[in-house]
Design a protein around this motif. Structure first.
Motif, PDB file in Angstrom:
ATOM      1  N   PHE A  88       0.855  -1.189   0.000  1.00 25.98           N
ATOM      2  CA  PHE A  88       0.000   0.000   0.000  1.00 25.98           C
ATOM      3  C   PHE A  88       0.888   1.235   0.000  1.00 25.98           C
ATOM      4  O   PHE A  88       1.742   1.405   0.877  1.00 25.98           O
ATOM      5  CB  PHE A  88      -0.902   0.024   1.235  1.00 25.98           C
ATOM      6  N   PHE A  89       0.701   2.104  -0.999  1.00 29.01           N
ATOM      7  CA  PHE A  89       1.412   3.374  -1.048  1.00 29.01           C
ATOM      8  C   PHE A  89       0.472   4.451  -0.501  1.00 29.01           C
ATOM      9  O   PHE A  89      -0.610   4.686  -1.054  1.00 29.01           O
ATOM     10  CB  PHE A  89       1.843   3.702  -2.474  1.00 29.01           C
ATOM     11  N   LEU A  90       0.901   5.090   0.596  1.00 25.30           N
ATOM     12  CA  LEU A  90       0.036   6.035   1.307  1.00 25.30           C
ATOM     13  C   LEU A  90       0.609   7.443   1.272  1.00 25.30           C
ATOM     14  O   LEU A  90       1.811   7.634   1.476  1.00 25.30           O
ATOM     15  CB  LEU A  90      -0.116   5.608   2.769  1.00 25.30           C
ATOM     16  N   SER A  91      -0.253   8.429   1.033  1.00 26.14           N
ATOM     17  CA  SER A  91       0.191   9.816   1.141  1.00 26.14           C
ATOM     18  C   SER A  91       0.232  10.178   2.621  1.00 26.14           C
ATOM     19  O   SER A  91      -0.616   9.741   3.408  1.00 26.14           O
ATOM     20  CB  SER A  91      -0.746  10.760   0.384  1.00 26.14           C
ATOM     21  N   GLU A 111       2.799  -4.424   3.183  1.00 26.55           N
ATOM     22  CA  GLU A 111       3.911  -3.477   3.134  1.00 26.55           C
ATOM     23  C   GLU A 111       3.367  -2.071   2.892  1.00 26.55           C
ATOM     24  O   GLU A 111       2.375  -1.887   2.182  1.00 26.55           O
ATOM     25  CB  GLU A 111       4.853  -3.873   2.004  1.00 26.55           C
ATOM     26  N   ILE A 112       4.020  -1.065   3.493  1.00 27.19           N
ATOM     27  CA  ILE A 112       3.589   0.321   3.335  1.00 27.19           C
ATOM     28  C   ILE A 112       4.694   1.131   2.671  1.00 27.19           C
ATOM     29  O   ILE A 112       5.847   1.123   3.111  1.00 27.19           O
ATOM     30  CB  ILE A 112       3.212   0.950   4.687  1.00 27.19           C
ATOM     31  N   GLY A 113       4.337   1.812   1.584  1.00 28.92           N
ATOM     32  CA  GLY A 113       5.278   2.659   0.867  1.00 28.92           C
ATOM     33  C   GLY A 113       4.835   4.112   0.920  1.00 28.92           C
ATOM     34  O   GLY A 113       3.696   4.428   1.291  1.00 28.92           O
ATOM     35  N   LEU A 151      10.170   2.318  -0.008  1.00 24.98           N
ATOM     36  CA  LEU A 151       9.659   2.403  -1.373  1.00 24.98           C
ATOM     37  C   LEU A 151       8.906   3.711  -1.565  1.00 24.98           C
ATOM     38  O   LEU A 151       8.119   4.117  -0.717  1.00 24.98           O
ATOM     39  CB  LEU A 151       8.725   1.228  -1.674  1.00 24.98           C
ATOM     40  N   LEU A 152       9.141   4.359  -2.690  1.00 19.22           N
ATOM     41  CA  LEU A 152       8.461   5.612  -3.005  1.00 19.22           C
ATOM     42  C   LEU A 152       7.764   5.494  -4.350  1.00 19.22           C
ATOM     43  O   LEU A 152       8.379   5.101  -5.346  1.00 19.22           O
ATOM     44  CB  LEU A 152       9.470   6.766  -3.070  1.00 19.22           C
ATOM     45  N   ARG A 153       6.492   5.825  -4.355  1.00 18.24           N
ATOM     46  CA  ARG A 153       5.772   5.971  -5.618  1.00 18.24           C
ATOM     47  C   ARG A 153       5.409   7.443  -5.757  1.00 18.24           C
ATOM     48  O   ARG A 153       4.550   7.953  -5.013  1.00 18.24           O
ATOM     49  CB  ARG A 153       4.516   5.097  -5.652  1.00 18.24           C
ATOM     50  N   PRO A 154       6.047   8.164  -6.663  1.00 11.54           N
ATOM     51  CA  PRO A 154       5.723   9.580  -6.837  1.00 11.54           C
ATOM     52  C   PRO A 154       4.240   9.746  -7.163  1.00 11.54           C
ATOM     53  O   PRO A 154       3.673   8.936  -7.902  1.00 11.54           O
ATOM     54  CB  PRO A 154       6.602   9.993  -8.023  1.00 11.54           C
ATOM     55  N   ASP A 204       5.281  -8.935 -12.651  1.00 11.87           N
ATOM     56  CA  ASP A 204       4.627  -7.644 -12.855  1.00 11.87           C
ATOM     57  C   ASP A 204       4.242  -6.974 -11.542  1.00 11.87           C
ATOM     58  O   ASP A 204       3.981  -7.634 -10.531  1.00 11.87           O
ATOM     59  CB  ASP A 204       3.364  -7.804 -13.708  1.00 11.87           C
ATOM     60  N   ILE A 205       4.183  -5.650 -11.590  1.00 13.16           N
ATOM     61  CA  ILE A 205       3.671  -4.830 -10.496  1.00 13.16           C
ATOM     62  C   ILE A 205       2.372  -4.223 -10.983  1.00 13.16           C
ATOM     63  O   ILE A 205       2.344  -3.531 -12.008  1.00 13.16           O
ATOM     64  CB  ILE A 205       4.661  -3.722 -10.106  1.00 13.16           C
ATOM     65  N   VAL A 206       1.280  -4.492 -10.286  1.00 10.45           N
ATOM     66  CA  VAL A 206      -0.054  -4.079 -10.729  1.00 10.45           C
ATOM     67  C   VAL A 206      -0.538  -2.890  -9.906  1.00 10.45           C
ATOM     68  O   VAL A 206      -0.455  -2.903  -8.678  1.00 10.45           O
ATOM     69  CB  VAL A 206      -1.062  -5.236 -10.605  1.00 10.45           C
ATOM     70  N   LEU A 207      -1.034  -1.880 -10.575  1.00 10.53           N
ATOM     71  CA  LEU A 207      -1.531  -0.671  -9.915  1.00 10.53           C
ATOM     72  C   LEU A 207      -3.039  -0.723  -9.689  1.00 10.53           C
ATOM     73  O   LEU A 207      -3.818  -0.875 -10.630  1.00 10.53           O
ATOM     74  CB  LEU A 207      -1.202   0.564 -10.752  1.00 10.53           C
ATOM     75  N   PHE A 208      -3.425  -0.583  -8.411  1.00 13.15           N
ATOM     76  CA  PHE A 208      -4.814  -0.391  -8.020  1.00 13.15           C
ATOM     77  C   PHE A 208      -4.891   0.856  -7.151  1.00 13.15           C
ATOM     78  O   PHE A 208      -3.867   1.412  -6.746  1.00 13.15           O
ATOM     79  CB  PHE A 208      -5.334  -1.580  -7.197  1.00 13.15           C
ATOM     80  N   HIS A 209      -6.116   1.282  -6.862  1.00 11.90           N
ATOM     81  CA  HIS A 209      -6.324   2.398  -5.944  1.00 11.90           C
ATOM     82  C   HIS A 209      -7.327   1.989  -4.863  1.00 11.90           C
ATOM     83  O   HIS A 209      -8.264   1.241  -5.137  1.00 11.90           O
ATOM     84  CB  HIS A 209      -6.858   3.626  -6.686  1.00 11.90           C
ATOM     85  N   ALA A 210      -7.082   2.502  -3.652  1.00  9.80           N
ATOM     86  CA  ALA A 210      -8.023   2.256  -2.558  1.00  9.80           C
ATOM     87  C   ALA A 210      -8.541   3.576  -2.004  1.00  9.80           C
ATOM     88  O   ALA A 210      -9.001   3.650  -0.871  1.00  9.80           O
ATOM     89  CB  ALA A 210      -7.350   1.439  -1.450  1.00  9.80           C
ATOM     90  N   SER A 211      -8.441   4.636  -2.814  1.00  9.91           N
ATOM     91  CA  SER A 211      -9.044   5.924  -2.471  1.00  9.91           C
ATOM     92  C   SER A 211     -10.527   5.865  -2.799  1.00  9.91           C
ATOM     93  O   SER A 211     -10.977   5.006  -3.566  1.00  9.91           O
ATOM     94  CB  SER A 211      -8.372   7.051  -3.264  1.00  9.91           C
ATOM     95  N   ASP A 212     -11.279   6.800  -2.264  1.00 11.20           N
ATOM     96  CA  ASP A 212     -12.731   6.783  -2.460  1.00 11.20           C
ATOM     97  C   ASP A 212     -13.144   6.960  -3.911  1.00 11.20           C
ATOM     98  O   ASP A 212     -14.250   6.572  -4.304  1.00 11.20           O
ATOM     99  CB  ASP A 212     -13.388   7.872  -1.606  1.00 11.20           C
TER     100      ASP A 212
END
Length: 253
Positions: A88-91, A111-113, A151-154, A204-212
């Motif tokens: 999970f990449f969190l702002s 994991e948290i990025g 880990l950083l996802r811009p 592969d690295i797959v992109l999803f979103h868990a924002s509203d």
């Protein structure tokens, strides 16, 4: 990502070749699938979108920058399928407002990025602003999880050489993606499933979103998960995916 062109006429073809070469020398450079690095500086930092591997393993990643309605249902779904190794990449600004969800993500074993603090496009910021944003989020996530993210996802996946250099300065690996579910567009459950299962291979690295804003991700995930399980895939964190992987990259100047 692969493009196929068929043109007639030497002069037109000549100009097209020049245009394409110029374009790819000045922006993010994509390399062939299953290579570890998608973008790098000369002998310097890199960004990763996939890993070359013969193993059937895939990294599911979830970006969260706002809202509280989608994260918990997705976490419950992952728990139902006994999946506790996603990333999970969190702002940072979102994490500050929802510490209980951050705690749940970490408690479930995911994991948290770092997704930056304010979720602003880094390519539009000055270098010192990029540094400040990464550091602010770093402090928040470390305080909430008692662990420094690596880990950083811009935000929005936009980066350039400056971003890579700053990220390396703070001991971050920049993570992009090789498969985009495009769930943020809410194109329908079937389309999200198709976007993922028809394009994803081992490494592969797959992109999803868990924002509203991603309203259909939860509904699409069961079909995606069951497909991969049926095909014998194993779900891993990004860190596990890239551990001990060989790097193959192209230089951007």
């Amino acid at each position: 990502m692969k493009f196929f062109y068929s043109f007639k006429g030497y002069r037109f073809k000549h100009y097209v070749i020049i245009l394409v070469a110029a374009l790819f020398s000045s922006i993010l450079l994509y390399v062939e699938k299953d290579q570890l690095a998608v973008f790098s500086t000369d002998q310097g930092p890199r960004a990763i979108d996939s890993v070359e591997t013969k193993e059937k393993k895939v990294a599911l990643t979830f970006d969260i920058s706002w809202g509280e309605k989608r994260a918990i249902p997705i976490l419950n779904l992952l728990k139902k399928y006994k999946i506790n190794e996603t990333t999970f990449f969190l702002s940072g600004s979102w994490a500050e407002r929802h510490p209980e969800i951050v705690e749940r993500i970490a408690k479930d074993g995911h994991e948290i990025g770092n997704l930056g603090f304010q979720y602003e496009h880094y390519t539009n910021l000055e270098t010192d602003q990029i540094s400040k944003d990464i550091q602010l989020s770093d402090v928040v996530l470390k305080e909430l999880t008692n662990k420094k993210p690596t880990l950083l996802r811009p935000p929005n996946g936009s980066f350039d050489e400056r971003v890579l250099t700053v990220a390396e300065k703070f001991n971050y690996t920049v993570v992009h993606w090789s498969v985009n579910s495009e769930d943020w567009k809410n194109p329908g459950t079937d389309q999200i499933v198709k976007n993922v299962v028809k394009k994803t291979e081992g490494g592969d690295i797959v992109l999803f979103h868990a924002s509203d804003s991603a309203k259909q991700t939860e509904k699409a995930l069961p079909q995606i998960i069951e497909h991969f399980q049926k095909e014998g895939f194993r779900f891993v964190t990004v860190s596990e995916l890239i551990a001990n992987s060989e790097t193959k990259s192209e230089e951007i100047k």
